[in-house]
Design an enzyme around this catalytic site. Sequence first.
Site, mmCIF file in Angstrom:
data_model
loop_
_atom_site.group_PDB
_atom_site.id
_atom_site.type_symbol
_atom_site.label_atom_id
_atom_site.label_comp_id
_atom_site.label_asym_id
_atom_site.label_seq_id
_atom_site.Cartn_x
_atom_site.Cartn_y
_atom_site.Cartn_z
ATOM 1 C CG ASP A 98 0.639 36.756 -8.057
ATOM 2 O OD1 ASP A 98 0.137 36.238 -7.076
ATOM 3 O OD2 ASP A 98 2.140 36.868 -7.668
ATOM 4 N NE ARG A 105 6.035 34.017 -7.725
ATOM 5 C CZ ARG A 105 5.640 34.062 -8.861
ATOM 6 N NH1 ARG A 105 6.081 33.072 -9.527
ATOM 7 N NH2 ARG A 105 5.168 35.177 -9.356
ATOM 8 C CG ASP A 106 7.871 33.074 -1.566
ATOM 9 O OD1 ASP A 106 7.700 33.429 -2.819
ATOM 10 O OD2 ASP A 106 9.043 33.408 -1.196
ATOM 11 C CD GLU A 107 5.155 37.349 -5.982
ATOM 12 O OE1 GLU A 107 4.654 38.075 -6.927
ATOM 13 O OE2 GLU A 107 5.899 36.394 -6.527
ATOM 14 C CG ASP A 167 -0.974 39.682 -12.423
ATOM 15 O OD1 ASP A 167 -0.157 40.888 -12.359
ATOM 16 O OD2 ASP A 167 -0.361 38.576 -12.513
ATOM 17 C CD1 TRP A 176 0.956 45.436 -11.295
ATOM 18 C CD2 TRP A 176 1.595 45.907 -13.170
ATOM 19 N NE1 TRP A 176 1.371 44.219 -11.895
ATOM 20 C CE2 TRP A 176 1.971 44.816 -13.174
ATOM 21 C CE3 TRP A 176 2.037 46.604 -14.736
ATOM 22 C CZ2 TRP A 176 2.564 43.787 -14.218
ATOM 23 C CZ3 TRP A 176 2.459 45.892 -15.498
ATOM 24 C CH2 TRP A 176 2.994 44.723 -15.324
ATOM 25 C CD GLU A 191 5.300 34.462 -12.941
ATOM 26 O OE1 GLU A 191 5.554 33.346 -12.538
ATOM 27 O OE2 GLU A 191 5.325 35.564 -12.331
ATOM 28 C CG HIS A 233 0.940 34.039 -13.023
ATOM 29 N ND1 HIS A 233 1.433 33.616 -12.158
ATOM 30 C CD2 HIS A 233 1.383 35.314 -13.106
ATOM 31 C CE1 HIS A 233 2.040 34.364 -11.349
ATOM 32 N NE2 HIS A 233 1.877 35.620 -11.910
HETATM 33 C C1 BGC Z 1 3.606 38.460 -10.078
HETATM 34 C C2 BGC Z 1 3.311 39.189 -11.326
HETATM 35 C C3 BGC Z 1 3.127 40.765 -11.118
HETATM 36 C C4 BGC Z 1 4.483 41.134 -11.227
HETATM 37 C C5 BGC Z 1 4.877 42.446 -11.065
HETATM 38 C C6 BGC Z 1 5.117 39.094 -9.946
HETATM 39 O O1 BGC Z 1 5.832 38.426 -9.149
HETATM 40 O O2 BGC Z 1 3.708 37.207 -10.088
HETATM 41 O O3 BGC Z 1 1.906 38.502 -11.898
HETATM 42 O O4 BGC Z 1 2.271 41.415 -11.813
HETATM 43 O O5 BGC Z 1 5.270 40.394 -10.241
HETATM 44 O O6 BGC Z 1 6.077 42.836 -10.840
#
Ligand code: BGC
Length: 896
Positions: free
Chosen positions: A463, A467-469, A476, A533, A747, A768
Amino acid sequence: MSSPALTTPVVIEHLRDALGIGTAAPRLTWRTETDEPDWTQSAHQIRVTDPGGRILTDTGRAPSAESVLVPWPGPPLASRQRATVSVRVWGGARDEPADWSEPVTVEAGLLHPGDWTARPVTPDVTAPQGPLPVALVKKAFTVTKPVAAARLYSTAYGVYEAELNGRRVGDEVLAPGWTSYRHRLRYRTHDVTALLRPGENVIGALLGEGWYTGRLGWDGGRRARYGPHRALLAQLEIHHTDGSTTTVATDGTWHWTTGPLLRSELYDGEEYDARHERPGWSSPGRDDDHDWRPVHELPPPTAELVAPTGPPIRRTETVAVRAVHTTPSGRTVLDFGQNLVGRLRIHVTGPAGHTVTLRHAEVLEGGELARRPLRGAAATDTYTLRGGPEPETYEPRFTFHGFRYAEIDAWPGPLDPACVEAVVLHTDLERTGWFDSSDLLLNRLHENVVHSLRGNFLDLPTDCPQRDERLGWTGDIAVFAPTAAFLRDCSGMLAGWLRDLAAEQLARPDRSVPLVVPDILDPPMADGAHALWGDAAVLVPWALYRASGDLRLLRTQLPSMTAWSAKVAERIEAGGGLWRDPGQLGDWLDPAAPPDDPAAARTDPDLVATAYAVHAADLVAEACRLLDEKDEAAHHTALAARWRAAFTDEFVTPAGRLTSDSQTAYALALRFDLLPDERRRRAAGRRLAHLVRRAGFRIATGFAGTPLICDALCDAGAPQLAHRMLAERHCPSWLYPVTMGATTVWERWDSLLPDGTVNPGQMTSFNHYALGTVADWMHRTVAGLAPAEPGWRRIRVAPRPGGALTHARATHRTPYGIAEAGWRIEEGRLVVEAVVPPGTRAEITLPDTGETWERGSGRHVFSVPYDAPPWPPSPIGHPFVPREPCDCGTPEKGTP
Ligand code: BGC
């Protein structure tokens, strides 16, 4: 007189480097280069030889027009077997043979679990509490006989870099990357023959935590998602000239210690103290071995060891400092002019023990680094100098950051910007798509999509990179896959990711597709089926199939696709004929949703979910038809018909309105064929056009509607409205971020607010790709280049000029060679140009007249009188004023 045809080197599967391939019968692709018009291949000859030059297979002249993913012609390869492939083709008017292609070597990896004798070895006895220092792991061994060839097969629980006799093995970064480690662990094969020497040798590796035991996830995340132990798995096979083999494999006889990397984490960055370096640690006889301890052997991996299907992450570019700022608070900030993914490389001289700190961010706010969007990711590297008169070079090893700006703290002495560079990292995919037009802002928007693609294709489709992801959010890539597949050759990489998706999904008791792949989410997010998703299980294979024509990929994914369909059917059954699960993400990031509630879109999430269910069922039915699965095809056709009817009953009024009177609802209904008759189709089209005008051409769609809106407007007979939306610059619009200096896709439509402050939402990334899907429409419709059938053997050239554009062009390296579609307006005429690669045919349709020509390979030019369509007026009075683009970043290296 045209020049003779030339056959380019063969591509093995989707790989540019087929050393250690995991397929025993890899398919072959070649291209023919010729300027002979209308060239088609009539026959080919494939010759496979062994390393000694003996012919293993020779097909002779085989009549065939096929040149893409041609089945392996001989007996399957055995593990470790090496072969060389050459091809020549016949074709063209004289049906003459072209020269043989340059030979290409393919070598099978370890194809069977029994080929592995190595055991994973770990420095960790009990479950340690991270963050941990990076371990050095090694083993000395002796080479007693002459060496013919040597291969290193290696991977890790964690991230690693192998060394042999003090030299780095390979050039990949953050190996082995991130797969669904519980199911699939990727190994790589290296030719290390040249690194060995007679007598004593040392093999070693740096071993970091990476995705395996490092912290993953937001709100503090969790460590050790896959298990408590980092481990190295390495098998060095030395083949001697006398035919014997020596194997040096990880086991309990290896040793470990620590070095200068005191901590290395993906989100938080790295801490490096050069005073702890151990020069020569992986060279024979050059390290002091007193503090090396034995490793612990772990049981063999339960995950399947798989060879790569795509390229690894590599350093692909270095970017110089564009500007140095002193911030209002007196800090030094470097601007690289481009939001990118990677890390810094510094060259620094100073006293021993002095520490330089490097902090990263994508944007500035109030002139200072804006680090709030990073949330819990510290994105900070520190380097402590070993000291001395020589400059010391440092680049972090096992971390990456998403940044355009870097704050440098405590640089010893004045900072010469030439001493800092940014190193760009991403999966090293070949660039295959380009776009260019007369509107510099539009070109920059396209460039931003290209940058967001490369930054977020870091081993898996993520995504965001900062960040912390940094997770493989399925929604996406579900929407972005067609754009990605045009811009870069991502078939191999995404085919691997889809295997992970299928493995995760089919191992779940409820067979739903996780929101992220690899799946690391905790309940409640880990559970349930989510439209769009979960539809990644269908939309991504389908996009790859459209781009590459790879039917085997569809075959491989079919169980995952049908399992997803079955899951959706179950949910629709439970919803009484409609998909009504709570907790859908729906038209995520509709600009009308408040910053802290991105799912609160204006379109009913049940409508979005049911629409995607129909669309996915249509595609699964089509895939089943292609694969000759007649019963499954009929089943999915029936499902789609039932759900379509239910959609109409529930969401479409007799007059052709939708119950959610939103752009997304109409776009879904038009694109997914959800309107039962022509009268209602026309009514829905008119209503969509009205809504678009009423919104002043600003964006009113989120994840679900944005990829469809321009096509839906074309379906509604209003392509000029799509052009007008694309040209809009007020927020929210595609060009608004460009006018704000964006160098990647954001994003949120307003990640940076018009007053220059960062959007208050806690989820605000500046890199994003999901909202960049409009680039796909720009390729297919503005420039007019699309496959007319999967795999590009037939090409559709159908530009739709519009807006204030005076020219546009898209180029794509198809499996057959370069295809191009472009147009320009010249003295009242429209000139359309098409480049059609050898072995393909194109249908070329001119706008307005709708006339279609069919042409074979070559360059074709058409010129017709042309009246530019009127520019749609804006009801809320934003006059369109052409403006120069801001100075925002540089095109990616290699852009023609
Ligand atoms: C992500 C998104 C993702 C979404 C869905 C986000 O934190 O960055 O791109 O699809 O969460 O919950």
